[in-house]
Each structure stands twice: as C-alpha cells, then as structure tokens.
Scaffold this motif. Structure first.
Motif, PDB file in Angstrom:
ATOM      1  N   TYR A  18       6.626  -4.448  -6.562  1.00  0.00           N
ATOM      2  CA  TYR A  18       7.742  -4.299  -5.631  1.00  0.00           C
ATOM      3  C   TYR A  18       7.447  -3.219  -4.588  1.00  0.00           C
ATOM      4  CZ  TYR A  18      12.278  -3.184  -3.711  1.00  0.00           C
ATOM      5  OH  TYR A  18      13.304  -2.939  -2.845  1.00  0.00           O
ATOM      6  N   LEU A  19       6.994  -2.047  -5.032  1.00  0.00           N
ATOM      7  CA  LEU A  19       6.738  -0.940  -4.118  1.00  0.00           C
ATOM      8  C   LEU A  19       5.595  -1.257  -3.149  1.00  0.00           C
ATOM      9  CD1 LEU A  19       7.132   2.014  -6.634  1.00  0.00           C
ATOM     10  CD2 LEU A  19       8.740   1.329  -4.825  1.00  0.00           C
ATOM     11  N   THR A  20       4.546  -1.899  -3.649  1.00  0.00           N
ATOM     12  CA  THR A  20       3.430  -2.279  -2.794  1.00  0.00           C
ATOM     13  C   THR A  20       3.872  -3.316  -1.771  1.00  0.00           C
ATOM     14  OG1 THR A  20       1.864  -1.836  -4.574  1.00  0.00           O
ATOM     15  CG2 THR A  20       1.076  -3.201  -2.754  1.00  0.00           C
ATOM     16  N   GLN A  25       4.669  -4.779   3.644  1.00  0.00           N
ATOM     17  CA  GLN A  25       5.487  -5.598   4.531  1.00  0.00           C
ATOM     18  C   GLN A  25       6.119  -4.752   5.641  1.00  0.00           C
ATOM     19  OE1 GLN A  25       4.948  -8.766   3.818  1.00  0.00           O
ATOM     20  NE2 GLN A  25       5.951  -9.282   5.727  1.00  0.00           N
ATOM     21  N   ALA A  26       6.416  -3.480   5.361  1.00  0.00           N
ATOM     22  CA  ALA A  26       7.010  -2.607   6.377  1.00  0.00           C
ATOM     23  C   ALA A  26       6.043  -2.342   7.531  1.00  0.00           C
ATOM     24  CB  ALA A  26       7.436  -1.284   5.742  1.00  0.00           C
ATOM     25  N   ARG A  27       4.756  -2.503   7.286  1.00  0.00           N
ATOM     26  CA  ARG A  27       3.751  -2.255   8.311  1.00  0.00           C
ATOM     27  C   ARG A  27       3.425  -3.486   9.141  1.00  0.00           C
ATOM     28  NH1 ARG A  27       3.356   2.085   5.680  1.00  0.00           N
ATOM     29  NH2 ARG A  27       1.807   3.366   4.787  1.00  0.00           N
ATOM     30  N   HIS A  28       3.942  -4.629   8.741  1.00  0.00           N
ATOM     31  CA  HIS A  28       3.654  -5.884   9.444  1.00  0.00           C
ATOM     32  C   HIS A  28       4.958  -6.524   9.902  1.00  0.00           C
ATOM     33  CE1 HIS A  28      -0.568  -5.906   8.278  1.00  0.00           C
ATOM     34  NE2 HIS A  28      -0.168  -5.463   7.102  1.00  0.00           N
ATOM     35  N   HIS A  29       5.023  -6.820  11.164  1.00  0.00           N
ATOM     36  CA  HIS A  29       6.206  -7.494  11.705  1.00  0.00           C
ATOM     37  C   HIS A  29       5.832  -8.947  11.973  1.00  0.00           C
ATOM     38  CE1 HIS A  29       8.150  -3.670  11.822  1.00  0.00           C
ATOM     39  NE2 HIS A  29       7.107  -3.168  12.469  1.00  0.00           N
ATOM     40  N   SER A  30       5.639  -9.651  10.879  1.00  0.00           N
ATOM     41  CA  SER A  30       5.176 -11.030  10.913  1.00  0.00           C
ATOM     42  C   SER A  30       5.913 -11.801   9.830  1.00  0.00           C
ATOM     43  CB  SER A  30       3.668 -11.043  10.645  1.00  0.00           C
ATOM     44  OG  SER A  30       3.226 -12.280  10.193  1.00  0.00           O
ATOM     45  N   PRO A  31       6.127 -13.081  10.035  1.00  0.00           N
ATOM     46  CA  PRO A  31       6.762 -13.865   8.962  1.00  0.00           C
ATOM     47  C   PRO A  31       5.853 -14.062   7.750  1.00  0.00           C
ATOM     48  CG  PRO A  31       6.180 -15.302  10.807  1.00  0.00           C
ATOM     49  CD  PRO A  31       5.893 -13.890  11.235  1.00  0.00           C
ATOM     50  N   LEU A  32       4.551 -13.790   7.910  1.00  0.00           N
ATOM     51  CA  LEU A  32       3.618 -13.955   6.790  1.00  0.00           C
ATOM     52  C   LEU A  32       3.876 -12.876   5.744  1.00  0.00           C
ATOM     53  CD1 LEU A  32       1.190 -15.782   6.026  1.00  0.00           C
ATOM     54  CD2 LEU A  32      -0.258 -13.930   6.788  1.00  0.00           C
ATOM     55  N   TRP A  34       2.644 -10.565   3.768  1.00  0.00           N
ATOM     56  CA  TRP A  34       1.432  -9.799   3.494  1.00  0.00           C
ATOM     57  C   TRP A  34       1.508  -9.017   2.191  1.00  0.00           C
ATOM     58  CZ3 TRP A  34      -2.844 -10.900   5.863  1.00  0.00           C
ATOM     59  CH2 TRP A  34      -2.809 -11.445   7.156  1.00  0.00           C
ATOM     60  N   GLY A  35       2.688  -8.555   1.822  1.00  0.00           N
ATOM     61  CA  GLY A  35       2.837  -7.774   0.597  1.00  0.00           C
ATOM     62  C   GLY A  35       2.502  -8.582  -0.644  1.00  0.00           C
ATOM     63  N   THR A  36       3.036  -9.788  -0.718  1.00  0.00           N
ATOM     64  CA  THR A  36       2.748 -10.657  -1.866  1.00  0.00           C
ATOM     65  C   THR A  36       1.276 -11.035  -1.893  1.00  0.00           C
ATOM     66  OG1 THR A  36       5.003 -11.524  -1.825  1.00  0.00           O
ATOM     67  CG2 THR A  36       3.359 -12.824  -3.012  1.00  0.00           C
ATOM     68  N   LEU A  37       0.725 -11.336  -0.732  1.00  0.00           N
ATOM     69  CA  LEU A  37      -0.703 -11.669  -0.667  1.00  0.00           C
ATOM     70  C   LEU A  37      -1.540 -10.493  -1.174  1.00  0.00           C
ATOM     71  CD1 LEU A  37      -2.902 -13.671   0.212  1.00  0.00           C
ATOM     72  CD2 LEU A  37      -2.798 -12.631   2.484  1.00  0.00           C
ATOM     73  N   THR A  38      -1.173  -9.285  -0.790  1.00  0.00           N
ATOM     74  CA  THR A  38      -1.914  -8.088  -1.211  1.00  0.00           C
ATOM     75  C   THR A  38      -1.900  -7.917  -2.723  1.00  0.00           C
ATOM     76  OG1 THR A  38      -1.431  -6.988   0.897  1.00  0.00           O
ATOM     77  CG2 THR A  38      -2.047  -5.579  -0.975  1.00  0.00           C
ATOM     78  N   VAL A  39      -0.709  -7.981  -3.333  1.00  0.00           N
ATOM     79  CA  VAL A  39      -0.648  -7.764  -4.783  1.00  0.00           C
ATOM     80  C   VAL A  39      -1.322  -8.900  -5.546  1.00  0.00           C
ATOM     81  CG1 VAL A  39       1.355  -6.243  -4.749  1.00  0.00           C
ATOM     82  CG2 VAL A  39       1.699  -8.702  -5.035  1.00  0.00           C
ATOM     83  N   ASN A  40      -1.223 -10.122  -5.031  1.00  0.00           N
ATOM     84  CA  ASN A  40      -1.864 -11.244  -5.732  1.00  0.00           C
ATOM     85  C   ASN A  40      -3.389 -11.144  -5.690  1.00  0.00           C
ATOM     86  OD1 ASN A  40       0.538 -12.353  -6.556  1.00  0.00           O
ATOM     87  ND2 ASN A  40       0.620 -13.881  -4.935  1.00  0.00           N
ATOM     88  N   VAL A  41      -3.925 -10.764  -4.557  1.00  0.00           N
ATOM     89  CA  VAL A  41      -5.385 -10.625  -4.449  1.00  0.00           C
ATOM     90  C   VAL A  41      -5.872  -9.423  -5.271  1.00  0.00           C
ATOM     91  CG1 VAL A  41      -7.299 -10.177  -2.855  1.00  0.00           C
ATOM     92  CG2 VAL A  41      -5.529 -11.841  -2.255  1.00  0.00           C
ATOM     93  N   ALA A  42      -5.164  -8.306  -5.185  1.00  0.00           N
ATOM     94  CA  ALA A  42      -5.560  -7.124  -5.969  1.00  0.00           C
ATOM     95  C   ALA A  42      -5.479  -7.403  -7.468  1.00  0.00           C
ATOM     96  CB  ALA A  42      -4.676  -5.929  -5.607  1.00  0.00           C
TER      97      ALA A  42
END
Length: 120
Positions: A18-20, A25-32, A34-42
């Motif tokens: 959740y925190l990640t 996501q706060a750093r990206h202003h995109s509909p993608l 990115w947060g979920t992608l980051t935790v899933n890849v990590a």
C-alpha cells in the motif's frame, strides 16, 4: 507454526504494498497504475530469488508465501486493467496487462538466475 509465519510475512508485505503504491503513484500523473506494477515486479524478483535457494520451508512460507504473496497483487492488476478499459484506454489496458505479465515473469527469472549464480 507455518500459518503464523505466513501471517507474519503478510503483515509486513500488505502495508508495504500500500505505502509503495501510494508513493510511486503520487510521482506519476498518468492513468497507468505504476505503483501496482512496481510492487508486482519487485515481488516477482524476490520470489524468483527465494525459489533459487534451497531454503527451510518455514523461511519459504515467511518470505515467499507470506511477504511476496501480500506484496504482489494479481487482483488489483485485474481491477486496474478493467478500470483502464472502462475509461476508454483499451490499448493502455492491454499494454499494462501484457507488460505486467512479461515484466513479472522476467523479474522472477532474473531473481532466480542471479541468486543461483551467486549461491552456485
């Protein structure tokens, strides 16, 4: 005992997810998503590394099942893909779903290969 270790790993992995997600996501202003992608890849990278070492079943339950299982989230990826589609971003949704799958599998392979090379 194993169930307790899984719960302990999940108790750390879920809030970290959740925190990640929020921080990325706060750093990206995109509909993608990115947060979920980051935790899933990590999480996939770490799980690949865990799979490469002959570890005690308790450690595998704690880190692999508990922590990585709670850190990564297929259900959120599915929901976000559906949300992108409903919002009219069909190509982005398809790219997100396929990219997530390929990145996750690639990260797991890299985690496994690097750990196996180091531990021999």
């Amino acid at each position: 005992m194993i169930v307790l270790l899984i719960a302990l790993g999940a108790a750390v992995g879920a809030p970290l997810r959740y925190l990640t997600d929020r921080a990325v996501q706060a750093r990206h202003h995109s509909p993608l998503p990115w947060g979920t992608l980051t935790v899933n890849v990590a999480g996939s990278l770490l799980l690949g590394a865990v799979a490469a070492v002959p570890a005690d079943p308790a450690l595998t339950a704690l880190v692999g099942t508990g922590f990585c299982g709670a850190l990564t989230t297929w259900s959120t990826l599915s929901y976000e893909t559906l949300r992108l589609t409903r919002d009219g971003n069909r190509h982005l949704a398809l790219g997100y779903a396929l990219g997530s799958l390929l990145a996750g599998l690639g990260a797991a392979w890299v985690g496994y290969a690097l750990t196996h090379a180091v531990t021999g």
